[in-house]
Design an enzyme around this catalytic site. Structure first.
Site, PDB file in Angstrom:
ATOM      1  N   ARG A  56       0.801  -1.230   0.000  1.00  9.50           N
ATOM      2  CA  ARG A  56       0.000   0.000   0.000  1.00  9.50           C
ATOM      3  C   ARG A  56       0.832   1.278   0.000  1.00  9.50           C
ATOM      4  O   ARG A  56       0.610   2.189  -0.786  1.00  9.50           O
ATOM      5  CB  ARG A  56      -0.917   0.060   1.239  1.00  9.50           C
ATOM      6  CG  ARG A  56      -2.225  -0.638   1.106  1.00  9.50           C
ATOM      7  CD  ARG A  56      -2.596  -1.247   2.437  1.00  9.50           C
ATOM      8  NE  ARG A  56      -1.614  -2.260   2.752  1.00  9.50           N
ATOM      9  CZ  ARG A  56      -1.690  -3.517   2.295  1.00  9.50           C
ATOM     10  NH1 ARG A  56      -2.719  -3.901   1.640  1.00  9.50           N
ATOM     11  NH2 ARG A  56      -0.722  -4.386   2.536  1.00  9.50           N
ATOM     12  N   THR A  57       1.787   1.364   0.925  1.00  9.43           N
ATOM     13  CA  THR A  57       2.524   2.620   1.079  1.00  9.43           C
ATOM     14  C   THR A  57       3.348   2.891  -0.177  1.00  9.43           C
ATOM     15  O   THR A  57       3.304   3.990  -0.746  1.00  9.43           O
ATOM     16  CB  THR A  57       3.421   2.548   2.328  1.00  9.43           C
ATOM     17  OG1 THR A  57       2.642   2.071   3.412  1.00  9.43           O
ATOM     18  CG2 THR A  57       4.011   3.899   2.670  1.00  9.43           C
ATOM     19  N   LYS A  84      25.722  -6.309  -1.953  1.00  4.17           N
ATOM     20  CA  LYS A  84      27.203  -6.364  -1.940  1.00  4.17           C
ATOM     21  C   LYS A  84      27.759  -5.816  -0.646  1.00  4.17           C
ATOM     22  O   LYS A  84      28.966  -5.766  -0.451  1.00  4.17           O
ATOM     23  CB  LYS A  84      27.768  -5.529  -3.095  1.00  4.17           C
ATOM     24  CG  LYS A  84      27.338  -5.954  -4.467  1.00  4.17           C
ATOM     25  CD  LYS A  84      27.912  -4.958  -5.493  1.00  4.17           C
ATOM     26  CE  LYS A  84      27.107  -4.959  -6.769  1.00  4.17           C
ATOM     27  NZ  LYS A  84      27.241  -3.702  -7.499  1.00  4.17           N
ATOM     28  N   ARG A 105      11.335   3.518   4.030  1.00  2.00           N
ATOM     29  CA  ARG A 105      10.869   2.616   5.096  1.00  2.00           C
ATOM     30  C   ARG A 105      12.062   1.796   5.576  1.00  2.00           C
ATOM     31  O   ARG A 105      12.869   1.340   4.769  1.00  2.00           O
ATOM     32  CB  ARG A 105       9.781   1.685   4.559  1.00  2.00           C
ATOM     33  CG  ARG A 105       9.397   0.593   5.536  1.00  2.00           C
ATOM     34  CD  ARG A 105       8.201  -0.192   5.085  1.00  2.00           C
ATOM     35  NE  ARG A 105       6.980   0.571   5.234  1.00  2.00           N
ATOM     36  CZ  ARG A 105       5.760   0.063   5.029  1.00  2.00           C
ATOM     37  NH1 ARG A 105       5.629  -1.201   4.670  1.00  2.00           N
ATOM     38  NH2 ARG A 105       4.688   0.808   5.190  1.00  2.00           N
ATOM     39  N   HIS A 133       4.317   5.699  11.596  1.00  4.00           N
ATOM     40  CA  HIS A 133       3.924   5.614  10.182  1.00  4.00           C
ATOM     41  C   HIS A 133       3.022   6.831   9.931  1.00  4.00           C
ATOM     42  O   HIS A 133       1.808   6.719   9.793  1.00  4.00           O
ATOM     43  CB  HIS A 133       3.183   4.290   9.958  1.00  4.00           C
ATOM     44  CG  HIS A 133       3.011   3.886   8.530  1.00  4.00           C
ATOM     45  ND1 HIS A 133       3.334   4.699   7.460  1.00  4.00           N
ATOM     46  CD2 HIS A 133       2.540   2.726   7.984  1.00  4.00           C
ATOM     47  CE1 HIS A 133       3.070   4.058   6.337  1.00  4.00           C
ATOM     48  NE2 HIS A 133       2.593   2.864   6.627  1.00  4.00           N
TER      49      HIS A 133
END
Ligand code: CP
Length: 305
Positions: A56-57, A84, A105, A133
């Site tokens: 969703r976000t 890496k 995020r 959030h």
């Protein structure tokens, strides 16, 4: 006063700031239909950096930027130089070189604040561990205001994992900026949130909430040895405790705590709520990019016509 340079926490926002963002979202909502493309962010690039999974976000920020006329570049752990051994801090600084605004995020709490200090472009917290959030809280407020018609004097019950649920933490902070909101929790033992009154499922009948806000059990944040201790289910017994005008929201994703067979119940508004992520995130991006006057001008055009 919100600096409008980044959105890291609901703590940055006053009631007036929240009302301004929601007002911009309201102006933009009718222009966000499928096929519509605006020029508000033409030539600008949003970098999405998701060190933790999202549907969703990530997708609603992406759709928001495309609808505003901008472009999007994305970074995921798989297939990037993170594999890496490149650091997350360097990754954020690299993405800054290619973009005008960042949404990030991270699974760890408070890391996003550190990333904001590293860059010179607006940065949005798209969820940091169990902490916050903020854009979810804003879309939740937008949904509540649309469905209930007010943000003061609301009775809301949060259900399930309130300890680790960052959306719950941000939304409670936001609701406390308004007046006379009554906030309760129903959780499995061990997943309660201190500072709010815990009630039983049976007490829903007496409390008659405006909003029942469900969350999933955040298994990935619970120590492995405790994960299987917790379960939770919103079923017809729970729905039967609610008045006809209660709205049932869910931060989503839902796993097994809420049966999709219940979705025909008109009180359940999960997908409408998720769609408002598009409108609210269009507003957040526009404001952080310094285009709020363009959004307000849309309102003036509507008034004239
Ligand atoms: N509500 C929410 O944050 O969902 P995602 O994890 O899919 O972005």
């Amino acid at each position: 006063m919100w600096n409008k340079k980044n959105l890291l926490s609901v703590d940055q926002l006053s009631r007036a700031d929240i009302e301004f963002i929601l007002n911009c979202a309201k102006i933009l909502e009718p222009l966000s239909g499928r096929g519509n493309k605006l020029n508000i962010c033409k030539g600008e690039i949003l970098a999405e950096i998701f060190f933790e999974p999202s549907t969703r976000t990530e997708k609603s920020f992406q759709a928001a930027m495309y609808t505003l006329g901008g472009d999007v570049i994305t970074h995921k752990n798989i297939g990037s130089s993170i594999e890496k051994g490149e650091t997350k801090a360097d990754t954020v600084k690299i993405m800054e070189q290619y973009s005008d605004i960042i949404a990030v995020r991270d699974p760890e709490e408070l890391t996003v604040k550190k990333y904001a200090d590293l860059v010179n472009i607006p940065l949005i917290n798209a969820g940091d561990g169990s902490n916050e959030h903020p854009s979810q809280a804003l879309l939740d407020l937008y949904t509540i205001n649309k469905e209930i018609g007010k943000l003061d004097d609301i009775t809301i019950v949060f259900m399930a994992d309130l300890k680790y649920g960052r959306a719950v933490h941000s939304l409670i902070k936001a609701l406390r900026k308004f007046s006379s909101n009554k906030i309760y929790g129903i959780s499995p033992k061990g997943l309660e949130l201190t500072g709010i009154e815990t009630i039983s499922i049976e007490e829903l009948k007496k409390i008659r909430p405006d909003i029942l806000y469900v969350t999933r059990i955040q298994r990935e944040r619970i120590p492995p040895e405790e994960r299987d201790k917790f379960s939770f289910r919103v079923d017809s017994r729970v729905l039967n405790m609610l008045p006809n005008n209660t709205k049932v929201m869910h931060v989503m994703p839902r796993i097994d705590e809420m049966d999709p067979a219940l979705d025909n119940d008109k009180r359940i508004i999960l997908f409408k709520q998720a769609r408002h992520g598009l409108h609210t995130r269009m507003a957040i991006i526009s404001i952080l990019m310094g285009h709020e006057d363009d959004v307000l001008a849309i309102k003036d055009i509507h008034k004239k016509n």
